[in-house]
Write an enzyme that holds these catalytic residues in place. Structure first.
Site, PDB file in Angstrom:
ATOM      1  N   HIS A 258       0.830  -1.207   0.000  1.00 49.32           N
ATOM      2  CA  HIS A 258       0.000   0.000   0.000  1.00 49.32           C
ATOM      3  C   HIS A 258       0.866   1.260   0.000  1.00 49.32           C
ATOM      4  O   HIS A 258       0.870   2.003  -0.953  1.00 49.32           O
ATOM      5  CB  HIS A 258      -1.015   0.047   1.153  1.00 49.32           C
ATOM      6  N   ASP A 309      -4.780  -8.108  -3.772  1.00 50.39           N
ATOM      7  CA  ASP A 309      -5.069  -7.972  -2.345  1.00 50.39           C
ATOM      8  C   ASP A 309      -6.386  -8.623  -1.924  1.00 50.39           C
ATOM      9  O   ASP A 309      -6.449  -9.830  -1.723  1.00 50.39           O
ATOM     10  CB  ASP A 309      -5.022  -6.476  -1.981  1.00 50.39           C
TER      11      ASP A 309
HETATM   12 ZN   LIG Z   1      -3.323  -7.024   2.432  1.00 51.68          ZN
END
Ligand SMILES: [Zn+2]
Length: 451
Positions: A258, A309
């Site tokens: 991220h 993800d």
């Molecule tokens: Zn994750």
């Protein structure tokens, strides 16, 4: 071992897109890649543009169970739903779910997944079912076994469904991770620090040291939400990036996932240490995380990789496009990442961040992974009008190779317009896994039931 051959109409090589490429493999490795070659009689024809295998550098297979669930609230209320899902999983349902998720990845041209695995148990049953699921779906896997000990940076104990994720102590994590034994050839072991919330500082150091001693990839969630930064600043007086840097968790074998809410100092620490940042644009949009400083990270020296993800969708070509589009939204500028840079993120940079440095390139001795995208679908067919004169691209802050050849237009078309639905053929480690858009190992894929 016999030689297998493919003949690609167009293929993306390190030097750019080439025509009539004869690709040869022995076992799981390429042995020769020859542009402008005639097809041999035994070569499988690959019409369209052929890329090396795509890498999905960040996955939680079980989150697929929340796809398409309408949700209110925010990231934290989504997390409560995710915990409830985790508590319903059994080894058998986890295998069924993961096999379907990994098969969907193969259909999307993903030849290796980084599974950030935190449903831990002492017998490794869940971990081994994930390895089986990847094998049965035909893809390689890096199992990123995750240390998850606390509920917040101050060390608050876990409770309720989070107890399913913990080893109880970092020493127990080390003992468990060290007891996997020899993994099968399609699999590799890595380490993960769940986040600055879930691992105390001294334990982070232990995990980072274990990964360093094992020469294994080390992954961590980093600054996905502002509240994570606030908790870190309140307890440590430092950002999560600064804490990870002090714990020895940054470096060329590390990937921070991220990297959304960063300070200029964070960007400098990540770039200067050669840490890869894995951007997960569709999930970051789905969960309302925000848009991270991907251009600044790349300019500072971080390689970028891509992950699906939570599997709101599984489509690395689209993730690459969203990486560029979200930067356009954030900066008001177009083309900040070249098609070349986006394709590197989707291929070689992703494989390298998962501990497979010899994958993601169409070169001799690389893993024999091929992904062929049709250029004659409704999304990818060029318009029936003459193309405009080529204009020199606006200088980009992100490194690109020199002036692109005309054939590179096909690469731009794929990265800026194609989706997983345009992928026709996928070869993984020399084996045909997808042919004509169908998964050869799991032909009944749409009927797979799970949960
Ligand atoms: Zn994750």
């Amino acid at each position: 071992v016999s030689i297998r051959r493919w003949h690609a109409e167009l293929a993306w090589l390190p030097t750019g897109v080439a025509r009539d490429v004869l690709i040869e493999a022995s076992g799981d490795r390429f042995t020769a890649v020859t542009p402008e070659a005639a097809p041999t009689p035994d070569a499988i024809r690959l019409p369209g543009l052929t890329l090396p295998g795509l890498a999905n550098a960040h996955s939680h297979a079980f989150h697929r169970g929340l796809r398409g669930v309408a949700g209110g609230g925010d990231f934290w209320s989504w997390r409560t739903q995710m915990y409830a899902l985790a508590s319903r999983l059994t080894p058998d349902s986890y295998y069924e779910l993961a096999r379907a998720v990994f098969a969907e990845m193969a259909l999307a041209g993903i030849t290796c997944v980084g599974e950030f695995h935190y449903l831990n148990d002492a017998s490794h049953e869940f971990g081994h079912r994930l390895l089986d699921a990847a094998q049965d779906a035909g893809i390689r896997i890096t199992l990123l076994d995750t240390c998850y000990l606390t509920a917040d940076p101050s060390g608050a104990p876990l409770s309720g469904p989070q107890l399913r994720f913990t080893d109880g102590s970092v020493d127990a994590w080390v003992a468990r991770v060290s007891s996997y034994g020899q993994l099968p050839s399609h699999a590799r072991l890595g380490a993960a620090i769940h986040s600055v919330r879930a691992v105390p500082f001294d334990a982070m150091r232990v995990v980072a040291d274990w990964a360093s001693d094992a020469a294994a990839p080390l992954h961590a969630h980093l600054s996905e939400q502002p509240a994570e930064n606030e908790a870190s600043l309140a307890f440590y007086g430092r950002t999560p990036t600064e804490v990870f840097a002090d714990a020895g968790a940054l470096g060329p074998r590390s990937t921070m996932v991220h990297a959304t809410h960063l300070t200029p100092m964070d960007i400098e620490l990540l770039g200067a240490s050669g840490t890869t940042c894995c951007i997960c644009p569709s999930t970051e949009a789905d969960l309302g995380d925000g848009i991270g400083p991907a251009v600044a990270l790349s300019s500072a020296g971080s390689a970028l990789s891509l992950g699906s993800d939570s599997h709101a969708m599984i489509d690395i070509l689209t993730e690459a496009r969203l990486l560029e589009w979200f930067q356009r939204l954030a900066t008001g500028r177009r083309g900040v990442f070249s098609p070349y840079a986006l394709t590197v993120a989707a291929t070689s940079a992703g494989h390298a961040s998962l501990g497979w440095p010899n994958a993601g390139r169409l070169t001799p001795s690389s893993h024999a992974d091929l992904v062929t995208i049709s250029l004659t679908t409704p999304r990818t067919t060029p318009p029936p009008i003459p193309s405009a004169p080529r204009t020199p691209p606006v200088p980009s802050p992100v490194p690109s190779p020199p002036a692109s050849a005309p054939l590179d237009e096909a690469l731009a078309r794929v990265v800026l317009a194609a989706t997983a639905a345009d992928i026709r053929h996928v070869v993984i480690d020399g084996r045909d896994v997808v042919r004509d858009g169908r998964h050869l190992l799991i032909p009944d894929l749409p009927g797979v039931r799970f949960l």
